[in-house]
Design a protein around this motif. Structure first.
Motif, PDB file in Angstrom:
ATOM      1  N   LEU A  23       0.846  -1.188   0.000  1.00 20.06           N
ATOM      2  CA  LEU A  23       0.000   0.000   0.000  1.00 20.06           C
ATOM      3  C   LEU A  23       0.885   1.244   0.000  1.00 20.06           C
ATOM      4  O   LEU A  23       1.815   1.348   0.787  1.00 20.06           O
ATOM      5  N   ARG A  24       0.593   2.198  -0.886  1.00 20.42           N
ATOM      6  CA  ARG A  24       1.390   3.425  -1.002  1.00 20.42           C
ATOM      7  C   ARG A  24       0.737   4.540  -0.171  1.00 20.42           C
ATOM      8  O   ARG A  24       0.066   5.426  -0.709  1.00 20.42           O
ATOM      9  N   SER A  25       0.946   4.517   1.126  1.00 21.53           N
ATOM     10  CA  SER A  25       0.344   5.543   1.977  1.00 21.53           C
ATOM     11  C   SER A  25       0.903   6.932   1.671  1.00 21.53           C
ATOM     12  O   SER A  25       0.266   7.945   1.972  1.00 21.53           O
ATOM     13  N   ASP A  26       2.089   6.979   1.069  1.00 19.65           N
ATOM     14  CA  ASP A  26       2.693   8.268   0.742  1.00 19.65           C
ATOM     15  C   ASP A  26       1.985   8.974  -0.405  1.00 19.65           C
ATOM     16  O   ASP A  26       2.233  10.155  -0.658  1.00 19.65           O
ATOM     17  N   LEU A  27       1.098   8.265  -1.104  1.00 15.06           N
ATOM     18  CA  LEU A  27       0.340   8.886  -2.192  1.00 15.06           C
ATOM     19  C   LEU A  27      -0.937   9.553  -1.686  1.00 15.06           C
ATOM     20  O   LEU A  27      -1.674  10.144  -2.471  1.00 15.06           O
ATOM     21  N   LEU A  28      -1.185   9.441  -0.388  1.00 18.71           N
ATOM     22  CA  LEU A  28      -2.368  10.040   0.221  1.00 18.71           C
ATOM     23  C   LEU A  28      -1.981  11.244   1.066  1.00 18.71           C
ATOM     24  O   LEU A  28      -0.903  11.278   1.662  1.00 18.71           O
ATOM     25  N   GLY A  29      -2.872  12.224   1.115  1.00 14.96           N
ATOM     26  CA  GLY A  29      -2.718  13.350   2.028  1.00 14.96           C
ATOM     27  C   GLY A  29      -3.992  13.505   2.833  1.00 14.96           C
ATOM     28  O   GLY A  29      -5.085  13.579   2.257  1.00 14.96           O
ATOM     29  N   PHE A  67      -9.279  12.336   2.334  1.00 11.05           N
ATOM     30  CA  PHE A  67      -7.913  12.315   1.825  1.00 11.05           C
ATOM     31  C   PHE A  67      -7.885  12.888   0.416  1.00 11.05           C
ATOM     32  O   PHE A  67      -8.898  12.890  -0.298  1.00 11.05           O
ATOM     33  N   VAL A  68      -6.700  13.352  -0.013  1.00 12.57           N
ATOM     34  CA  VAL A  68      -6.467  13.714  -1.410  1.00 12.57           C
ATOM     35  C   VAL A  68      -5.432  12.748  -1.980  1.00 12.57           C
ATOM     36  O   VAL A  68      -4.574  12.233  -1.254  1.00 12.57           O
ATOM     37  N   ALA A  69      -5.522  12.515  -3.283  1.00 12.77           N
ATOM     38  CA  ALA A  69      -4.554  11.668  -3.985  1.00 12.77           C
ATOM     39  C   ALA A  69      -4.599  12.031  -5.455  1.00 12.77           C
ATOM     40  O   ALA A  69      -5.638  12.481  -5.969  1.00 12.77           O
ATOM     41  N   ALA A  70      -3.480  11.865  -6.146  1.00 11.52           N
ATOM     42  CA  ALA A  70      -3.428  12.118  -7.588  1.00 11.52           C
ATOM     43  C   ALA A  70      -3.654  10.806  -8.331  1.00 11.52           C
ATOM     44  O   ALA A  70      -3.196   9.739  -7.892  1.00 11.52           O
ATOM     45  N   LEU A  71      -4.367  10.876  -9.450  1.00 13.27           N
ATOM     46  CA  LEU A  71      -4.593   9.695 -10.275  1.00 13.27           C
ATOM     47  C   LEU A  71      -3.255   9.160 -10.773  1.00 13.27           C
ATOM     48  O   LEU A  71      -2.508   9.879 -11.439  1.00 13.27           O
ATOM     49  N   PRO A  72      -2.905   7.909 -10.451  1.00  6.35           N
ATOM     50  CA  PRO A  72      -1.605   7.374 -10.888  1.00  6.35           C
ATOM     51  C   PRO A  72      -1.516   7.257 -12.403  1.00  6.35           C
ATOM     52  O   PRO A  72      -2.512   6.984 -13.082  1.00  6.35           O
ATOM     53  N   CYS A  83      -6.080  25.371  -4.892  1.00  4.45           N
ATOM     54  CA  CYS A  83      -4.870  24.669  -5.327  1.00  4.45           C
ATOM     55  C   CYS A  83      -4.782  24.668  -6.850  1.00  4.45           C
ATOM     56  O   CYS A  83      -5.752  24.316  -7.539  1.00  4.45           O
ATOM     57  N   GLY A  84      -3.628  25.047  -7.384  1.00  2.00           N
ATOM     58  CA  GLY A  84      -3.472  25.150  -8.829  1.00  2.00           C
ATOM     59  C   GLY A  84      -3.197  23.835  -9.523  1.00  2.00           C
ATOM     60  O   GLY A  84      -3.446  23.701 -10.721  1.00  2.00           O
ATOM     61  N   THR A  85      -2.681  22.850  -8.779  1.00  2.00           N
ATOM     62  CA  THR A  85      -2.365  21.537  -9.355  1.00  2.00           C
ATOM     63  C   THR A  85      -2.641  20.469  -8.313  1.00  2.00           C
ATOM     64  O   THR A  85      -2.791  20.741  -7.117  1.00  2.00           O
ATOM     65  N   ALA A  86      -2.672  19.210  -8.780  1.00  2.21           N
ATOM     66  CA  ALA A  86      -2.840  18.083  -7.864  1.00  2.21           C
ATOM     67  C   ALA A  86      -1.665  18.013  -6.899  1.00  2.21           C
ATOM     68  O   ALA A  86      -1.836  17.754  -5.697  1.00  2.21           O
ATOM     69  N   ALA A  87      -0.456  18.257  -7.408  1.00  2.00           N
ATOM     70  CA  ALA A  87       0.739  18.223  -6.559  1.00  2.00           C
ATOM     71  C   ALA A  87       0.664  19.289  -5.477  1.00  2.00           C
ATOM     72  O   ALA A  87       1.091  19.059  -4.330  1.00  2.00           O
ATOM     73  N   GLU A  88       0.130  20.452  -5.814  1.00  2.00           N
ATOM     74  CA  GLU A  88      -0.011  21.516  -4.821  1.00  2.00           C
ATOM     75  C   GLU A  88      -0.981  21.116  -3.720  1.00  2.00           C
ATOM     76  O   GLU A  88      -0.758  21.409  -2.535  1.00  2.00           O
ATOM     77  N   ALA A  89      -2.060  20.439  -4.101  1.00  2.00           N
ATOM     78  CA  ALA A  89      -3.025  19.973  -3.104  1.00  2.00           C
ATOM     79  C   ALA A  89      -2.379  18.974  -2.158  1.00  2.00           C
ATOM     80  O   ALA A  89      -2.535  19.057  -0.933  1.00  2.00           O
ATOM     81  N   LEU A  90      -1.615  18.030  -2.711  1.00  2.00           N
ATOM     82  CA  LEU A  90      -0.948  17.031  -1.877  1.00  2.00           C
ATOM     83  C   LEU A  90       0.091  17.683  -0.968  1.00  2.00           C
ATOM     84  O   LEU A  90       0.238  17.312   0.200  1.00  2.00           O
ATOM     85  N   ALA A  91       0.810  18.667  -1.494  1.00  2.00           N
ATOM     86  CA  ALA A  91       1.833  19.339  -0.701  1.00  2.00           C
ATOM     87  C   ALA A  91       1.228  20.140   0.449  1.00  2.00           C
ATOM     88  O   ALA A  91       1.857  20.307   1.498  1.00  2.00           O
ATOM     89  N   SER A  92       0.001  20.633   0.271  1.00  2.00           N
ATOM     90  CA  SER A  92      -0.628  21.442   1.317  1.00  2.00           C
ATOM     91  C   SER A  92      -1.334  20.594   2.366  1.00  2.00           C
ATOM     92  O   SER A  92      -1.676  21.094   3.447  1.00  2.00           O
TER      93      SER A  92
END
Length: 305
Positions: free
Chosen positions: A164-170, A190-195, A243-252
């Protein structure tokens, strides 16, 4: 109607009577069940879009409302050995406000429900990889077994040789269903980006439609009364819109406040006043003679997945 303005706020007509019964001591609140839901994101030209599903109108809880893939925690995920990558369980326990076993079960529920309802799996053969296409017949057989609870998530991961990739979740928010609702959930968002290499599909028997839609489009539809949603859905969408991007959402996500949000209700001159602390837009004033709320029309926005 909320604060005199029509919108798409989900509001069960039986709530005022249940609120009065609770105030009179004639109603005992049920214990909320632990649950998890995932705001799955992908970047578009207009910012990140979120995957949403519309619950079938026949559903006893929030029928017709738009929500994210999610569902209840499987008690079998509390103490089973699970292939795990990302922050340790102790870190998640601190972040989610539970013990380590509970943290594992909640994170497992988030990943499992996303796979069950959207066909997207946040897991891989190693701690730095993610599976690709999951649409084959063998994958579908395992997904169906998970839905039927014939297969635990730990067993599924072990059978597939996955972690399980828990690091892909925020972790994003936590909302608890009000005490006067018959079906109560303590839900972690949680937030996550589509792999890369995976795609969503409507794999849920509880949904009749799925869309990819930007948070701004979704909240605009809600504000117009076209999209029916529960307060936590609207609140999380409004936050995602910044949030401007999926990565920004995960980072926040790590900086997000995880204090549980629980609705409050009080009687003022025989009028029910319903509010959610920190979210004034959802406050409702319901007189005893209030009419049953109308159901918003079907939206036109969004791109079917």
């Amino acid at each position: 109607m909320a604060n005199g303005q029509a919108n798409g706020q989900w509001y069960p007509p039986e709530w005022p009577d249940r609120i009065r019964a609770l105030a009179a001591g004639a109603l005992t609140p049920v214990t909320p069940k632990r649950a998890a839901t995932v705001m799955l994101l992908k970047d578009t030209g207009g910012g990140p879009a979120v995957h949403m599903l519309r619950r079938r109108a026949s559903m006893a809880f929030a029928g017709g409302a738009y929500a994210y893939p999610g569902g209840g925690v499987d008690p079998r995920d509390d103490d089973r050995a699970v292939g795990w990558a990302g922050p340790p369980r102790a870190w998640w326990a601190d972040r989610l406000g539970v013990d380590e076993a509970g943290a594992q079960a909640i994170v497992c529920a988030a990943v499992r429900e996303t796979y069950e309802e959207a066909g997207v799996l946040l897991a891989g053969p190693t701690g730095d990889s993610v599976v690709g296409d999951t649409t084959g017949a063998d994958w579908e057989a395992d997904r169906a077994a998970l839905v039927a609870r014939e297969l635990s998530f730990a067993e599924f991961l072990d059978r597939r040789g996955l972690v399980l990739r828990s690091d892909l979740l925020g972790a994003w928010a936590r909302w608890i269903t009000p005490e006067f609702e018959a079906r109560r959930y303590d839900t972690w968002f949680f937030v996550a980006a589509l792999p890369e290499g995976q795609r969503t599909r409507n794999a849920s028997t509880e949904a009749d439609r799925t869309v990819w839609i930007t948070p701004a489009e979704a909240t605009a539809g809600y504000d117009r009364g076209e999209l029916l949603m529960m307060p936590p859905t609207v609140a999380t969408l409004r936050a995602l819109a910044r949030c401007g991007t999926a990565a920004e959402a995960l980072a926040s996500a790590p900086g997000r406040d995880m204090t549980p949000v629980l609705a409050r209700a009080r009687l003022v001159d025989d009028e029910v006043v319903l509010s959610w602390p920190g979210h004034d837009e959802f406050t409702k004033h319901v007189p005893r003679t209030a009419q049953t709320p109308a159901t918003p029309s079907d939206p036109t926005g969004g791109v079917p997945s």
